[in-house]
Design a protein around this motif. Sequence first.
Motif, short mmCIF file in Angstrom:
data_model
loop_
_atom_site.label_atom_id
_atom_site.label_comp_id
_atom_site.label_asym_id
_atom_site.label_seq_id
_atom_site.Cartn_x
_atom_site.Cartn_y
_atom_site.Cartn_z
N ALA A 251 0.84 -1.20 0.00
CA ALA A 251 0.00 0.00 0.00
C ALA A 251 0.87 1.25 0.00
N ILE A 252 1.92 1.26 0.82
CA ILE A 252 2.81 2.42 0.87
C ILE A 252 3.53 2.60 -0.47
N LYS A 253 3.90 1.48 -1.09
CA LYS A 253 4.57 1.55 -2.39
C LYS A 253 3.67 2.23 -3.43
N PHE A 254 2.40 1.85 -3.48
CA PHE A 254 1.50 2.43 -4.47
C PHE A 254 1.13 3.87 -4.11
N TYR A 255 1.07 4.18 -2.81
CA TYR A 255 0.84 5.58 -2.43
C TYR A 255 1.98 6.46 -2.94
N ARG A 256 3.19 5.96 -2.82
CA ARG A 256 4.34 6.75 -3.27
C ARG A 256 4.37 6.86 -4.79
N MET A 257 3.99 5.80 -5.50
CA MET A 257 3.92 5.87 -6.97
C MET A 257 2.88 6.90 -7.39
N ALA A 258 1.75 6.93 -6.70
CA ALA A 258 0.73 7.94 -7.02
C ALA A 258 1.24 9.33 -6.70
N LEU A 259 1.98 9.46 -5.60
CA LEU A 259 2.50 10.77 -5.21
C LEU A 259 3.47 11.30 -6.26
N ASP A 260 4.24 10.41 -6.89
CA ASP A 260 5.18 10.84 -7.91
C ASP A 260 4.48 11.35 -9.17
N GLN A 261 3.27 10.88 -9.44
CA GLN A 261 2.56 11.26 -10.67
C GLN A 261 1.60 12.42 -10.47
N ILE A 262 1.53 12.96 -9.25
CA ILE A 262 0.64 14.10 -8.99
C ILE A 262 1.51 15.34 -8.80
N SER A 263 1.22 16.38 -9.56
CA SER A 263 2.04 17.58 -9.53
C SER A 263 1.82 18.35 -8.23
N ASN A 264 2.73 19.29 -7.99
CA ASN A 264 2.64 20.10 -6.77
C ASN A 264 1.45 21.04 -6.79
N ALA A 265 0.83 21.21 -7.95
CA ALA A 265 -0.35 22.08 -8.01
C ALA A 265 -1.50 21.50 -7.21
N HIS A 266 -1.56 20.17 -7.12
CA HIS A 266 -2.63 19.52 -6.36
C HIS A 266 -2.13 19.27 -4.93
N LYS A 267 -1.98 20.35 -4.19
CA LYS A 267 -1.37 20.28 -2.85
C LYS A 267 -2.23 19.48 -1.88
#
Length: 823
Positions: A251-267
Amino acid sequence: MEHVHLAGEEEDDLYSGYNDYNPTFDSEELDNDAGFQQAVRTSHGRRPPMTAKFPGTAIGGRPLGTAFGSRIPMASSMGRPMTGAVQDGAARPMTAVRAAGYTSTMSRGSTFDPLGQSKGPAPPLEAKNEDTPEEKNKLLEKNVNDLIEESCLAHGRGDLQLSLEKAKEAGRKERALARQREQSGNADHINLDLTYSVLFNLATQYGNNEMYPEALNTYQVIVKNKMFSNAGRLKVNMANIYFKQKNYPKAIKFYRMALDQISNAHKEMRIKIMQNIGIGFIRMGQYSDAITSFEHIMSESPNIKTGFNLILCYYAIGDRERMKKSFQKLICVPLGIDEEDKYIPTNDDTKANLVIEAIKNDKLHQMERERKALAEKFIMTSAKLIAPAIETSFAAGFDWCVEMVKSSQYVELANDLEINKAITYLRQRDFNQAVETLRTFEKKDSRVKSAAATNLSFLFFLEKDYDQADRYADLAMTADRYNPAALINKGNTVFVRHDYAKAAEFYKEALRNDSSCTEALYNLGLTYKRLVRLEESLDCFLKLHAILRNSAQVMHQLASLYEMLEDPHQAIEWLMQLISVTPTDPHVLAKLGELYDSEGDKSQAFQYYYESFRYFPSNIEVIEWLGAYYIDTQFCEKAIQYFERATLIQPTQVKWQLMVASCYRRSGNYQRALETYKDIHRKFPDNVECLRFLVRLCTDMGLKEVQDYATKLKKVEKMKEIREQRVKSAREGSARGRRENSASSDSGQSSHGASAKGERLSARLRALPGANEPYEASSQRDIDASYVDPLGPQIERPKTAAKKRMEDDEFADEELGEDLLPE
């Protein structure tokens, strides 16, 4: 053409006057144009147009004939320059523009119809040909969208199975649509948004139905398709599924993968994902990694939940200083809500007051109250958690937390923390400190004073100091008359003084102030029960059962009331419900056995009595019933173990040992019976029944000791007769003395009264058993055995219908309900 002036190259502005506005073409003002309205109403409006003398659309300077005989231009046409005419020496190019609705070839008698309404309605639209491939594709696409919508609506209604079926059907039709487009050569026109919607809805419904492998496979199809934009965000959903499966590393692995694909604009989304990562680390026990995530969130966008989780992590690793810093950060988190003063009317403005009344309880204000209540809950929980850990004593820790809270926006929580400090003293059995802490609130504001006085009243009530409990209950009621807990405590202090009618009034007042106060309703039912108003008591407990469906105490009281109302069947029904909640309660099982015994159902009674004995093998009444049951059914050997256990419980009661010897004798084991009787005689040498059976057994077995036991029996019987005569004479002397004392005067009979008192005292002393005699507490239940009875001693059967009912239970057993306010 001599009147037409062509544009010259030397002129500066070729289009001067072209954009000037002329009110002639303002159709909205035609109603106010007097000349136009006069022409419409008279025959002049139907005259054929005048033909132009020269070809073209405008003649420079020609006057227009009117009905008034004058040859002057119309005022409504003077504002716009005439097309192709010379104006102020300036020339402009010729145009082919003409007014809408006008024509130079209008025939005589034709009407003015600028909108073309005289042509009639438009012809009907040409019918669509639904047999074309494109129309079929559109219809199928519409069906797919409808199925997706139906799936979502079914999920909203809670019908998860139907929502999944609709999602699957939408997937099948979408695949059929894609194949149909490929066959017709329109593969380029495949609707990717529709495909994405179908797959996403299907994966969601799989997850809602806890079909996690299917949901993950569907999400993988979406994520791996590069044609779907922003599909990487769905890895958050996949991580949520792994989290539900307790596969926290993945779960943590996929959370981090999603975090990498979301730009800083979506704070905001990034903050939520990081919060999930921190919670995942907590579940894995990796508090340091969780602290890293929570610290980042508190620095970027602090919120109450993250601050609370951060305190928990520091508490888990035992870092005192950081616990303090995190608590300070927690109480400084802005809630983003309006002040309560906003909703209080401050002036006589009726409209403003109506607006305030309308928004006082709207959805936004409810959300604000919920957010504030949640923040207060987290702060109180954090303070109670860290107070014993941040200082050497929990009292010092509470004091530090109170000081911090007083300097924050949650000033009103400081008093609640002080009350929680007193409750912590109570849990540590330090009642004096708890009382001292609560007494400090006597000079505070009314709300806090009422809460503290209520708790003090409760404490003194538990200590059976009913005067102090009554005093603090009055103080709590004075501070806040609408405090239901104070009214309950006041009613309890009156109840223990047996003033049930007055106690009922306090309980009723508590219910009027708070209709959901279950303690008041329970105590009111008990009060009606003591007043023998059984129907009203039954009504109270039935209402309470509707609120507290699984309350064992309420079910017990209902069974008791039905038994008092002589309805054993209903009592049994409620006791059956009660043992479904508390299946191992020995007293309930024994009560069921008693009711079945009174109904004559011995087998059911035996079953419940045996279950009660299994869970609590020290209930003497249950043991007595089981032993008597085995004797009645001619299984004396099985009865022996129960009477032996009764002997262990009550070793000074001779009847249990006599019953053991009797069971041996009935089963034919005379030698064991003789040994038992001899043992009883050694312990209780003056017991007449034991000596009688020893004489009987020795005679039957031809033993030489029979003469010795017979001599002892005669001696004991003679002593018993003498003792009975002494008791009888003492009673007669005391009765005679009372009569003489009442007939004589106080002065003449004082010495006689003293002597009579001495005689009565000596008679009582003589009536007491000797030093070698056993003390029997319940002589009325002595076994009625005689020497001539061939069956031996007969045990008294346990009482069933004539037993004392449950209304005589102690007040402490019925547990009047008072609870500590802060909790």
